[in-house]
Design a protein around this motif. Structure first.
Motif, short mmCIF file in Angstrom:
data_model
loop_
_atom_site.label_atom_id
_atom_site.label_comp_id
_atom_site.label_asym_id
_atom_site.label_seq_id
_atom_site.Cartn_x
_atom_site.Cartn_y
_atom_site.Cartn_z
N VAL A 162 0.81 -1.22 0.00
CA VAL A 162 0.00 0.00 0.00
C VAL A 162 0.85 1.27 0.00
O VAL A 162 0.37 2.34 -0.36
CB VAL A 162 -0.98 0.06 1.21
CG1 VAL A 162 -2.10 -0.94 1.05
CG2 VAL A 162 -0.25 -0.12 2.53
N THR A 163 2.11 1.15 0.37
CA THR A 163 2.96 2.34 0.37
C THR A 163 3.62 2.58 -0.99
O THR A 163 4.31 3.57 -1.18
CB THR A 163 4.06 2.25 1.45
OG1 THR A 163 4.99 1.23 1.06
CG2 THR A 163 3.48 1.90 2.82
N GLN A 187 -7.06 -5.71 3.45
CA GLN A 187 -5.90 -4.95 3.90
C GLN A 187 -5.18 -5.86 4.88
O GLN A 187 -5.76 -6.30 5.86
CB GLN A 187 -6.36 -3.69 4.62
CG GLN A 187 -6.96 -2.68 3.68
CD GLN A 187 -6.96 -1.29 4.28
OE1 GLN A 187 -6.35 -1.04 5.31
NE2 GLN A 187 -7.64 -0.38 3.63
N THR A 188 -3.93 -6.11 4.62
CA THR A 188 -3.20 -7.04 5.48
C THR A 188 -1.93 -6.40 6.04
O THR A 188 -1.41 -5.43 5.48
CB THR A 188 -2.79 -8.31 4.71
OG1 THR A 188 -2.01 -7.92 3.58
CG2 THR A 188 -3.99 -9.11 4.26
N SER A 189 -1.47 -6.97 7.11
CA SER A 189 -0.13 -6.65 7.61
C SER A 189 0.48 -7.93 8.13
O SER A 189 -0.02 -8.52 9.08
CB SER A 189 -0.21 -5.60 8.72
OG SER A 189 1.03 -5.57 9.41
N LEU A 212 -4.37 -8.83 -1.94
CA LEU A 212 -3.92 -8.42 -0.61
C LEU A 212 -3.22 -7.07 -0.66
O LEU A 212 -2.22 -6.90 -1.35
CB LEU A 212 -2.97 -9.46 -0.01
CG LEU A 212 -3.50 -10.89 0.12
CD1 LEU A 212 -2.46 -11.79 0.78
CD2 LEU A 212 -4.81 -10.94 0.90
N ALA A 213 -3.77 -6.10 0.08
CA ALA A 213 -3.17 -4.77 0.19
C ALA A 213 -2.29 -4.79 1.44
O ALA A 213 -2.74 -4.48 2.53
CB ALA A 213 -4.26 -3.71 0.29
N ASN A 214 -1.05 -5.18 1.25
CA ASN A 214 -0.19 -5.46 2.40
C ASN A 214 0.51 -4.21 2.94
O ASN A 214 0.56 -3.18 2.27
CB ASN A 214 0.84 -6.53 2.01
CG ASN A 214 1.53 -7.13 3.21
OD1 ASN A 214 0.91 -7.33 4.25
ND2 ASN A 214 2.82 -7.41 3.09
N LYS A 215 1.05 -4.34 4.11
CA LYS A 215 1.75 -3.28 4.86
C LYS A 215 0.79 -2.19 5.31
O LYS A 215 1.14 -1.01 5.38
CB LYS A 215 2.91 -2.67 4.04
CG LYS A 215 3.88 -3.72 3.51
CD LYS A 215 5.18 -3.16 3.02
CE LYS A 215 6.00 -4.24 2.32
NZ LYS A 215 7.27 -3.77 1.76
N CYS A 216 -0.45 -2.58 5.62
CA CYS A 216 -1.45 -1.60 6.02
C CYS A 216 -1.13 -1.00 7.39
O CYS A 216 -1.70 0.01 7.79
CB CYS A 216 -2.85 -2.21 6.01
SG CYS A 216 -3.16 -3.39 7.34
#
Lengths: 212, 270
Positions: free
Chosen positions: A92-93, A157-159, A125-129
């Motif tokens: 996401v960044t 949204q995942t982390s 998966l939208a990671n690093k949320c």
């Protein structure tokens, strides 16, 4: 196929996406329940095994971690074979990694189709949320729309770092894989009955979308 | 006899003095124990690559400079490592620097014919499992630095590879697979299982033994002999991209940090 509910299910799942989006970390979190901040690029492919209990059945997930580097693309093709589902991951960044998502999806669909000709169930998966930069995914409706337009069965949204939504995303994918497998079994052998599992239509599972 | 490590170190130190006999250094680097100390490695590695330590370029070319900026916080000076990686990228590692993986695939293609020569049963098992050779990809690209947990083993292999033919890493890959022959054959004959087994290198491999075996395999089945058996045609070496791209350079640096760390005294030890 008569003892369907006694059979052990094994599903091969691909984890793909740009370099450094966190594919390996997601698998590590999901399978080994830990996180390491040290980055080491995956070279080639790797895989890990996760065992789940699903409706009193044992489900084994073979999670294939495919290197994000473009130049490995053709070499890793062989590892797509027989996969039943996929996660496409972006960071996401890094907007560029989201822009690459459609490219990864097209690539996946071109390399892999189910026996019935359909595409494999894929979760985005939208990671690093945890990084607090979810500008991209703030608009949930837009993301839902993006998923439907591009053939994703859901998005999360995942982390991997903070262990957010990893299990949920995997459950969503497994549910769709089982549904599409039942779909195929039923179209192949019309008299097969699977009493335990609700029949679901692929592509419209709004319950998988993260509620905002 | 090779004598005690101490006397070998002294003897090697003598040999490094100019004018050097490259063949002697090469033999020392490939023989039991390798170059033994980082001090010696700093002296001998550049000589194996024919780099003049007194004539290093003061301004590395731009692609290198960009990469250096990324890691400069850890490093006081990087000229030696840069000069060595630059030479390596044009020679030993040249095939891995291409924008496509064609040359790398070509090198991987040597693995199965070597196995076939030594252990046909193992070879057939791996063919049936359809495991392919990607499990050895990182071994080649990083000279095993990516997969070995012990820094000392990586250093030892660098001694060996710097002193050897550029294809030697694939011969070592073959000896590792052959060394694990029993384990492999006992595994389920399935791509995933065999890939999983082979892509993890056990922590306690007998490297001195394997290095010796790799040398024997190389002599017995030289690349020229195996080339006839390769099924996939390679890209010709002409027209290869010699100029190292920025992105590739960064990757090269990451993949061979071992070399950077050893060559640069200013670099913090692991």
């Amino acid at each position: 196929m008569q003892n369907n509910h006694h059979k052990e299910r094994l599903y091969k799942i691909l984890v793909i996406g740009d370099l450094g989006v966190g594919k390996t970390s997601i698998i590590k979190r999901y399978v080994h329940h830990n996180f390491s901040p040290n980055y080491r690029a995956t070279i080639g492919v790797d895989f890990a095994l996760k065992v789940l209990t699903w409706d009193q059945e044992t489900v084994r997930l073979q999670l294939w971690d495919i290197a994000g580097q473009e130049r490995f693309g053709n070499m890793t093709r062989v590892y797509y074979r027989e996969a039943m589902g996929a996660f496409i991951v972006f960071d996401v960044t890094r907007p560029a990694s989201f822009e690459a998502v459609t490219k990864w999806k097209e690539d996946l669909d071109s390399k892999l189709t189910l026996a019935n000709g359909k595409n494999v169930a894929t979760v985005l998966l939208a990671n690093k949320c945890d990084q607090g930069q979810e500008v991209l995914t703030n608009n949930g409706i837009k993301m839902d729309q993006f998923c439907q337009e591009n053939g994703f069965v859901g998005w999360f949204q995942t982390s991997a770092k903070e262990n957010i939504n990893i299990d949920e995303a995997a459950n969503c994918l497994v549910k769709h894989i089982i549904a599409s497998e039942n779909d195929m079994l039923q179209s192949e052998v019309p008299d097969t009955i699977n009493p335990q599992l609700e029949k679901e239509k692929r592509g419209t599972c709004s319950s998988c979308f993260r509620s905002q | 006899g090779t004598g005690s490590p101490f006397s070998r170190t002294t003897a090697l130190n003598m040999k490094v003095k100019d004018p050097v006999d490259i063949e002697t250094l090469r033999t020392a680097a490939a023989s039991k124990g390798g170059l033994l100390t980082d001090e010696l490695r700093r002296k001998v590695w550049p000589k194996l690559l024919n780099i003049n330590v007194y004539d290093l370029p003061h301004k590395p070319d731009l692609s290198w400079k960009k990469t250096l900026l990324d890691i400069q916080t850890d490093m006081k000076r990087g000229r030696m490592a840069i000069a060595m990686l630059d030479t390596l990228s044009n020679f030993h590692l040249r095939d891995f620097m291409d924008p496509t993986m064609d040359s790398t695939k070509h090198i991987l293609n040597y693995l199965m014919p070597i196995l076939e020569q030594v252990d046909a049963e193992l070879h057939d098992f791996m063919i049936r499992a359809e495991v392919g050779t990607i499990f050895a990809l990182s071994w080649l690209i990083t000279w095993y630095g990516h997969v070995l947990s012990e820094f000392k083993h990586t250093l030892r292999l660098y001694d060996f590879f710097l002193a050897s033919h550029p294809l030697m890493p694939i011969y070592l890959a073959a000896t590792i697979v052959l060394h694990r022959e029993k384990e492999v054959k006992q595994t389920e004959c399935d791509m995933a299982m065999v890939h999983h087994l082979l892509s993890r290198i056990p922590p306690d491999l007998p490297y001195e033994l394997l290095i010796g075996q790799a040398q024997e395999l190389f002599e017995q089945y030289p690349p020229s002999l195996l080339a006839k058996r390769l099924t996939v045609s390679s890209t010709s070496s002409s027209g290869r991209i010699v100029k190292v791209k920025e992105k590739k350079t960064a990757e090269l640096f990451r993949n061979h940090l071992c070399l950077v760390k050893t060559c640069e005294r200013g670099f913090k030890k692991q």
